[in-house]
Structures are given as structure tokens and as C-alpha cells.
Design an enzyme around this catalytic site. Structure first.
Site, mmCIF file in Angstrom:
data_model
loop_
_atom_site.group_PDB
_atom_site.id
_atom_site.type_symbol
_atom_site.label_atom_id
_atom_site.label_comp_id
_atom_site.label_asym_id
_atom_site.label_seq_id
_atom_site.Cartn_x
_atom_site.Cartn_y
_atom_site.Cartn_z
ATOM 1 C CG HIS A 72 4.142 -3.052 -10.709
ATOM 2 N ND1 HIS A 72 4.090 -1.836 -10.053
ATOM 3 C CD2 HIS A 72 3.658 -3.965 -9.838
ATOM 4 C CE1 HIS A 72 3.596 -2.015 -8.853
ATOM 5 N NE2 HIS A 72 3.325 -3.291 -8.690
ATOM 6 N N PRO A 73 7.027 -4.973 -13.449
ATOM 7 C CG PRO A 73 7.346 -7.251 -12.973
ATOM 8 C CD PRO A 73 6.996 -5.915 -12.330
ATOM 9 C CD GLU A 92 2.882 -10.936 -6.292
ATOM 10 O OE1 GLU A 92 2.833 -10.554 -5.106
ATOM 11 O OE2 GLU A 92 3.275 -10.195 -7.224
ATOM 12 C CB VAL A 125 -0.240 -2.985 -12.868
ATOM 13 C CG1 VAL A 125 -0.214 -3.587 -11.471
ATOM 14 C CG2 VAL A 125 1.125 -2.401 -13.217
ATOM 15 C CB ILE A 126 -3.871 -7.378 -13.766
ATOM 16 C CG1 ILE A 126 -5.242 -7.887 -13.328
ATOM 17 C CG2 ILE A 126 -2.989 -8.503 -14.275
ATOM 18 C CD1 ILE A 126 -6.086 -8.452 -14.466
ATOM 19 C CB CYS A 127 -4.164 -8.380 -8.263
ATOM 20 S SG CYS A 127 -3.753 -9.366 -6.813
#
Length: 180
Positions: A72-73, A92, A125-127
Site C-alpha cells: 500500500h502507498p 479513495e 493503512v486505513i480505509c
């Protein structure tokens, strides 16, 4: 780019290559996850597909789960600034308002992203679709206090949320909850 949602019966008829092409980025830059679950067709619905991906991730050794997080970036990071995010990540992050950070917020985000990556060995990382920039900045500050084991677990939970929302974009889901 508008994505055409497919009926689950169409998903179940996909050959391996088409399945990877369509679902290869539901876990960021990790088509291996889609490749691994193709064999579990037929899927009853989008939730069943998500459950199989989640089971595959959960069965990975710790190093494999960490690798998924590393794919993930950074949020509002260098790749975003260069316009090199995947189309999914771009949408997103924009939905969360990360494309409209003030210079102060951008600096704060970069500092905490770097600290997080140094501390845990993978990016935060988080939604983003379930959060706005303020909640993301607060979450990053709060999660910096966690243990590596807690962050690995929390990061994977967030990856699964991201995956679920991406699957909902790709598969018709009438009558299925839009949140986990």
C-alpha cells in the site's frame, strides 16, 4: 472511470486470466490474493468472495501479511503527489479529502507516515473511504502508540475493509451490507 459491476454468476464463469484482470487489485498491488481464491468458485455472493480473500490473508505467515501492508502507498505521500497511485487509491484518497490537505497537514502527514514506517516496517493503512482527513490524521497519531503486533492486526483489518469496498464496486451486491 466508471466500473461496471458484474453479477456473481458472471464472476463465477470467468477464466483465471480474466478473474485476475478484474480482481487483481482488490488488495493493492497484490494480484496473488485474487489468484489464490479463483479456485474457490463458485462464490455464493460478493461476501463469500470477500471471505475467501480474507481467509487467504489470515492464513499467510506474518511476513506475508506484512508484505500485503507494504504493497500500500503512503496516504497523501510521494506517489500521490506524482499522480502515480492506482486508480482505486486515487479515488479513495480523494474521497477522504487527502487531495486537499493544507501545507501544514501535508507536512504533519508526511512526518507521521515516516515515523510510522520506521517504527513498524510498513505504511500506515486505513480505509480512506470510511474516513476523512481529520480522522486519518488522528488515527495515525493514535496508532503510532500501538505495538507492532497490534498494528499488523489493525492494518490487515483495514486492508479487508478496503478490499470489501473495492469488491462492492466490481460485483453486484443487492441485498448485501455495504459495510463490514
Amino acid at each position: 472511470m466508471e466500473v461496471k459491476a458484474r453479477h456473481i454468476s458472471e464472476v463465477n464463469r470467468m477464466d483465471y486470466e480474466e478473474f485476475i484482470e478484474v480482481f487483481g487489485n482488490v488488495i493493492e498491488h497484490c494480484s496473488l490474493c485474487a489468484a489464490a481464491v479463483w479456485r474457490y468458485r463458485p462464490f455464493r455472493d460478493v461476501k463469500h468472495l470477500h471471505e475467501e480473500i480474507g481467509r487467504f490473508i489470515d492464513d499467510l505467515p506474518e511476513a506475508g501479511r506484512e508484505a500485503i501492508l507494504r504493497s500500500h502507498p503512503d496516504l497523501a505521500g510521494r506517489l500521490a503527489g506524482l499522480g502515480k497511485l492506482t486508480s482505486e487509491s486515487t479515488r479513495e484518497q480523494k474521497a477522504a479529502g487527502l487531495d486537499g490537505l493544507t501545507q501544514e497537514e501535508r507536512t504533519q502527514m508526511a512526518t507521521m507516515n515516516n515515523q510510522y514506517r520506521e517504527q513498524f516496517g510498513f505504511p500506515f493503512v486505513i480505509c480512506a473511504r470510511e474516513n476523512k482527513k481529520e480522522a486519518i490524521l488522528q488515527g495515525l497519531a493514535t496508532r503510532l502508540k500501538n505495538s507492532p503486533q497490534a498494528e499488523l492486526a489493525k492494518g490487515i483489518i483495514e486492508v479487508k475493509k478496503i478490499c470489501y469496498l473495492r469488491l462492492l464496486d466490481l460485483v453486484e451486491h443487492e441485498g448485501v451490507e455495504s459495510r463490514l
